[in-house]
Design a protein around this motif. Structure first.
Motif, mmCIF file in Angstrom:
data_model
loop_
_atom_site.group_PDB
_atom_site.id
_atom_site.type_symbol
_atom_site.label_atom_id
_atom_site.label_comp_id
_atom_site.label_asym_id
_atom_site.label_seq_id
_atom_site.Cartn_x
_atom_site.Cartn_y
_atom_site.Cartn_z
ATOM 1 N N LEU A 11 0.856 -1.180 0.000
ATOM 2 C CA LEU A 11 0.000 0.000 0.000
ATOM 3 C C LEU A 11 0.891 1.228 0.000
ATOM 4 O O LEU A 11 1.757 1.380 0.878
ATOM 5 C CB LEU A 11 -0.904 0.016 1.235
ATOM 6 C CG LEU A 11 -2.025 -1.018 1.266
ATOM 7 C CD1 LEU A 11 -2.664 -1.063 2.645
ATOM 8 C CD2 LEU A 11 -3.081 -0.692 0.219
ATOM 9 N N MET A 12 0.688 2.100 -0.987
ATOM 10 C CA MET A 12 1.541 3.263 -1.159
ATOM 11 C C MET A 12 0.709 4.543 -1.172
ATOM 12 O O MET A 12 -0.449 4.530 -1.600
ATOM 13 C CB MET A 12 2.321 3.152 -2.476
ATOM 14 C CG MET A 12 3.231 1.932 -2.561
ATOM 15 S SD MET A 12 4.537 1.950 -1.308
ATOM 16 C CE MET A 12 5.386 3.455 -1.757
ATOM 17 N N PRO A 13 1.278 5.658 -0.701
ATOM 18 C CA PRO A 13 0.544 6.922 -0.762
ATOM 19 C C PRO A 13 0.241 7.312 -2.202
ATOM 20 O O PRO A 13 1.063 7.111 -3.098
ATOM 21 C CB PRO A 13 1.490 7.912 -0.093
ATOM 22 C CG PRO A 13 2.849 7.278 -0.168
ATOM 23 C CD PRO A 13 2.610 5.802 -0.119
ATOM 24 N N ARG A 14 -0.955 7.833 -2.417
ATOM 25 C CA ARG A 14 -1.365 8.198 -3.780
ATOM 26 C C ARG A 14 -0.514 9.354 -4.304
ATOM 27 O O ARG A 14 0.132 10.085 -3.553
ATOM 28 C CB ARG A 14 -2.836 8.600 -3.803
ATOM 29 C CG ARG A 14 -3.168 9.780 -2.930
ATOM 30 C CD ARG A 14 -4.596 10.260 -3.130
ATOM 31 N NE ARG A 14 -4.997 11.185 -2.094
ATOM 32 C CZ ARG A 14 -4.613 12.453 -2.001
ATOM 33 N NH1 ARG A 14 -3.783 12.962 -2.903
ATOM 34 N NH2 ARG A 14 -5.033 13.227 -1.006
ATOM 35 N N GLU A 15 -0.542 9.494 -5.605
ATOM 36 C CA GLU A 15 0.214 10.552 -6.270
ATOM 37 C C GLU A 15 -0.268 11.918 -5.781
ATOM 38 O O GLU A 15 -1.462 12.145 -5.588
ATOM 39 C CB GLU A 15 0.021 10.447 -7.786
ATOM 40 C CG GLU A 15 0.908 11.378 -8.579
ATOM 41 C CD GLU A 15 0.792 11.158 -10.077
ATOM 42 O OE1 GLU A 15 1.308 11.984 -10.843
ATOM 43 O OE2 GLU A 15 0.163 10.150 -10.478
#
Length: 435
Positions: A11-15
């Motif tokens: 899970l990665m922070p959105r752009e």
């Protein structure tokens, strides 16, 4: 062949999110410096941040810890629901971290907690380098029990002096999608990451990592004859984070069927795999000072202790030892310096030899106490006092850390220091741990 490795769905922070505010240092740092965390809070403000998803341990003993924990668990749910976090396909993250010590390269993967055991005498594929303090687990477990996400700061070390496992990936890093590239707050340096989806590159890396567990290769590397269990992974940092994940999984699996246990997300934990021979990893010894003692008492106790363990102790020249198996320690007291020599120690590493003796001495001399010191100058200064005695320890050889865990079990506490506080892992990637 069984492998403890899994490709996580990160899970990665959105752009568009400010990553310099998103990434925050490991929660177990600056525990005696609340100003650090106040500064981090000011920098983050209302921006999305891992500061809202983790509990800095400086607050563990505060009366509002339950309220803080509830807010963290609410933030985890909110970040998943409002699009702050987006889930990647299965894969791994190549990580480059630049600090004053250089550029550290690692790979973020997921590992099976069934392959990890922190208990004394463990023979598991993943073992801690230092003793796990079980009393530190419950307050951390209280945070994880109600968490829907994990953001661990675990670093797993591999012993790859030829640099054939991780390093080849970075020769082609620009062929992969760059997931992040940001400066880190509060002198943390710079962090870059490249995402590698499941495919031939991930399969090749897993094969190389699995090769570290080949018994023939392992025995040849360490000059063993097969009586010791293979050790491909040693926990270099974040052991109590991993121990907490293990405790949580042991709790959860009691209510699961065998089939449900196989792929439950809480069975696995995120970790960054780093080669202990990475040039940026600086391994430093930690010195010891005894307080409220008389040197004669210490030397007499050393003589008695090592005779009971099949060896001997004396002060003098190591070259005059009656055996080639001799370990020596410069020791200081009242402005003097002598060399304490230990002959035929049953422990492979000098730090284990010294610490086992000091533990025994302190147990028998409760009026005394010990401190662990970075820097020989500080040891010399403290040892000017006639009631104190300092012991200097060498910087451990990188190849000896694995050998020490294999031969002696977990290493004594405060065996080594790996980098300055600001060089510890910053949180970036997350992963779901509930179905």
């Amino acid at each position: 062949m069984y492998t403890p490795i899994r490709l996580p769905k990160l899970l990665m922070p959105r752009e568009g999110i400010d990553l310099s505010k998103w990434a925050v240092i490991a929660c177990d740092q600056y525990t005696s410096q609340p100003d650090y965390w106040n500064n981090a809070d000011t920098i983050v403000g209302d921006a999305p941040s891992t500061l809202r998803l983790t509990l800095p341990e400086v607050y563990l003993e505060q009366p509002d810890v339950k309220e803080r924990t509830a807010k963290i668990q609410d933030a985890m749910q909110r970040y998943q629901q409002d699009g702050t976090l987006t889930e990647y396909e299965p894969g791994m993250m190549l990580v480059e971290r630049t600090t004053k010590s250089g550029t550290r390269r690692g790979v973020v993967l997921s590992f099976d907690l069934e392959a990890y055991d922190y208990q004394a005498g463990s023979q598991s594929l993943i073992r801690p380098t230092e003793k796990t303090v079980v009393e530190r687990i419950p307050p951390r477990l209280a945070v994880r029990e109600g968490a829907s996400l994990e953001l661990p700061h675990i670093m797993l070390l591999i012993d790859d002096p030829d640099r054939k496992v991780i390093e080849p990936l970075f020769a082609d890093k620009d062929a992969f999608r760059k997931a992040y590239d940001t400066d880190l707050m509060l002198d943390g340096g710079h962090l870059s990451g490249w995402f590698v989806p499941e495919g031939k590159e991930t399969a090749a890396l897993i094969e190389r990592l699995n090769g570290l567990a080949d018994s023939e290769t392992f025995n040849k590397k360490y000059g063993l004859t097969g009586e010791h269990a293979v050790l491909p992974y040693a926990v270099g940092d974040g052991n109590h984070s991993m121990a907490t994940a293990k405790a949580n999984w042991e709790r959860i699996k009691q209510d699961l069927s065998e089939e449900e246990r196989q792929d439950h997300p809480a069975r696995f934990v995120l970790a960054e795999v780093v080669n202990i021979h990475d040039d940026s990893l600086e391994i430093e010894g930690i010195h010891r000072v005894l307080f409220h003692i008389h040197p004669r008492e210490v030397f007499q106790a050393a003589d008695e202790f090592f005779r009971l363990h099949g060896g001997m102790a004396y002060c003098g020249d190591p070259k005059s030892a009656p055996s080639t198996n001799v370990q020596s320690f410069p020791c200081m007291f009242h402005g003097e310096q002598v060399t304490l020599c230990i002959v035929d120690s049953p422990w492979a590493l000098p730090v284990a030899t010294l610490q086992n003796f000091l533990d025994d001495f302190l147990e028998k001399n409760p009026k005394s106490h010990i401190d662990y010191i970075h820097g020989a100058d500080v040891v010399r200064e403290l040892s000017q006092d006639a009631r104190n005695m300092g012991f200097l320890l060498p910087d451990p050889a990188k190849e000896d850390l694995f050998r020490g865990v294999i031969l002696d079990g977990v290493l004594p506490r405060k065996t080594f220091s790996m980098g300055e506080a600001q060089e510890k892992r910053y949180y970036m990637e997350a992963r779901k741990i509930v179905k």
